[in-house]
Design an enzyme around this catalytic site. Structure first.
Site, mmCIF file in Angstrom:
data_model
loop_
_atom_site.group_PDB
_atom_site.id
_atom_site.type_symbol
_atom_site.label_atom_id
_atom_site.label_comp_id
_atom_site.label_asym_id
_atom_site.label_seq_id
_atom_site.Cartn_x
_atom_site.Cartn_y
_atom_site.Cartn_z
ATOM 1 N N ARG A 1 1.193 -1.137 -0.196
ATOM 2 C CA ARG A 1 -0.073 0.045 -0.406
ATOM 3 C C ARG A 1 1.051 1.532 -0.142
ATOM 4 O O ARG A 1 0.428 2.256 -0.463
ATOM 5 C CB ARG A 1 -0.588 0.034 1.153
ATOM 6 C CG ARG A 1 -2.189 0.916 1.029
ATOM 7 C CD ARG A 1 -3.031 1.211 2.493
ATOM 8 N NE ARG A 1 -4.257 1.993 1.932
ATOM 9 C CZ ARG A 1 -3.731 2.726 3.009
ATOM 10 N NH1 ARG A 1 -2.830 3.194 4.296
ATOM 11 N NH2 ARG A 1 -5.229 3.919 3.055
ATOM 12 N N ILE B 1 -6.932 8.135 -1.145
ATOM 13 C CA ILE B 1 -7.114 6.573 -0.861
ATOM 14 C C ILE B 1 -7.777 5.671 0.401
ATOM 15 O O ILE B 1 -7.200 6.493 1.768
ATOM 16 C CB ILE B 1 -5.186 6.216 -0.942
ATOM 17 C CG1 ILE B 1 -5.381 4.739 -0.944
ATOM 18 C CG2 ILE B 1 -4.774 6.752 0.259
ATOM 19 C CD1 ILE B 1 -3.884 3.864 -1.404
ATOM 20 N N SER B 2 -8.699 5.171 -0.084
ATOM 21 C CA SER B 2 -9.763 4.826 0.858
ATOM 22 C C SER B 2 -8.597 3.945 2.001
ATOM 23 O O SER B 2 -7.888 3.265 2.412
ATOM 24 C CB SER B 2 -10.354 3.811 0.681
ATOM 25 O OG SER B 2 -11.722 4.605 -0.113
ATOM 26 N N GLN B 3 -9.972 4.084 3.869
ATOM 27 C CA GLN B 3 -9.445 3.414 4.616
ATOM 28 C C GLN B 3 -9.168 1.407 4.490
ATOM 29 O O GLN B 3 -10.099 1.299 3.468
ATOM 30 C CB GLN B 3 -10.009 4.039 5.768
ATOM 31 C CG GLN B 3 -9.771 3.279 7.291
ATOM 32 C CD GLN B 3 -11.059 2.936 8.506
ATOM 33 O OE1 GLN B 3 -11.466 4.429 7.489
ATOM 34 N NE2 GLN B 3 -10.539 2.888 8.957
ATOM 35 N N PRO B 4 -8.557 1.664 4.520
ATOM 36 C CA PRO B 4 -8.031 -0.558 4.386
ATOM 37 C C PRO B 4 -9.496 -1.265 4.992
ATOM 38 O O PRO B 4 -9.827 -1.586 4.446
ATOM 39 C CB PRO B 4 -6.635 -0.864 4.983
ATOM 40 C CG PRO B 4 -5.933 0.090 5.102
ATOM 41 C CD PRO B 4 -6.657 1.727 5.218
#
Length: 213
Positions: A37, A63-66
């Site tokens: 990531r 970038i989205s939260q995992p």
């Protein structure tokens, strides 16, 4: 582009965090454990790459939260070989997760800056969607429909009807619906005309852009 032993250790801890938050799919957890990531993020944020948070990327996007990536992917209910439409490629991180699950990914990005950057970047890591389109996510991709799953990675003020129309019967549309705060919503196509709707709590996304090509 380096992926070090330290990065791999941080990913393992991230996976443990996601498990504690309720992510159960072994395939999705393994995908997150595999994907570097930190390479999807601007260099200033690399130290934060494996914290379970969203971070800014180019073109005022994130970038989205995992956890969000894992949860949306879990709600899709897809299996190997399925044909998936992703609305909002962004950094390509969610795209990479879908590709690690061995699905056929068709992805649409509205921001030209991000489209060009991610289209160059993903193949460097070995990730190759079936099609990568610069276009309006609200209209989907009728030429390739129907899909085994459609995932929207930006907040939509309403549910675009073309996306519902492009689902196979039995398939899910996973979409965050709302303005300032979104409700994660899953529409399952039951027949040509019937859809089942389920909601899965509040999330925050950047807005899904429309009609600007």
């Amino acid at each position: 582009m380096k992926d070090t032993f330290t990065h791999r250790g941080m990913r393992k801890r991230l996976v443990e965090t996601l498990q504690k938050k309720g992510i159960k799919s072994k395939q999705i957890l393994e995908a997150i454990n595999t994907i570097p990531r930190h390479l999807f993020m601007d260099s200033g944020f690399i130290d934060h790459a494996y914290v379970d948070k969203a971070f800014p990327i180019a073109a005022d996007q994130t970038i989205s939260q995992p956890y969000t990536v894992a949860r949306q992917t879990e709600l899709l209910g897809i299996t190997k070989g399925d044909k998936v439409l992703e609305i909002g490629t962004g950094s390509g991180y969610q795209t990479a997760v879908l590709l690690e699950l061995e699905t056929q990914v068709y992805t649409i990005e509205r921001q030209n800056e991000l489209f060009k950057k991610t289209k160059r970047f993903l193949p460097k890591l070995g990730y190759r969607p079936k099609r990568f389109i610069f276009g309006d996510g609200y209209i989907g991709l009728e030429a390739e429909a129907p899909f085994d799953g459609i995932i929207v990675t930006a907040g939509a003020p309403y549910v675009p009807k073309p996306l519902l129309a492009q689902l196979k019967i039995g398939a899910n549309l996973v979409i965050p619906v709302g303005d300032a705060v979104q409700i994660m919503t899953v529409f399952t196509r039951k027949s040509e005309t019937e859809f089942e709707k389920n909601e899965y709590g509040e999330f925050r996304f950047v807005p899904l852009l429309e009609d600007k090509n």
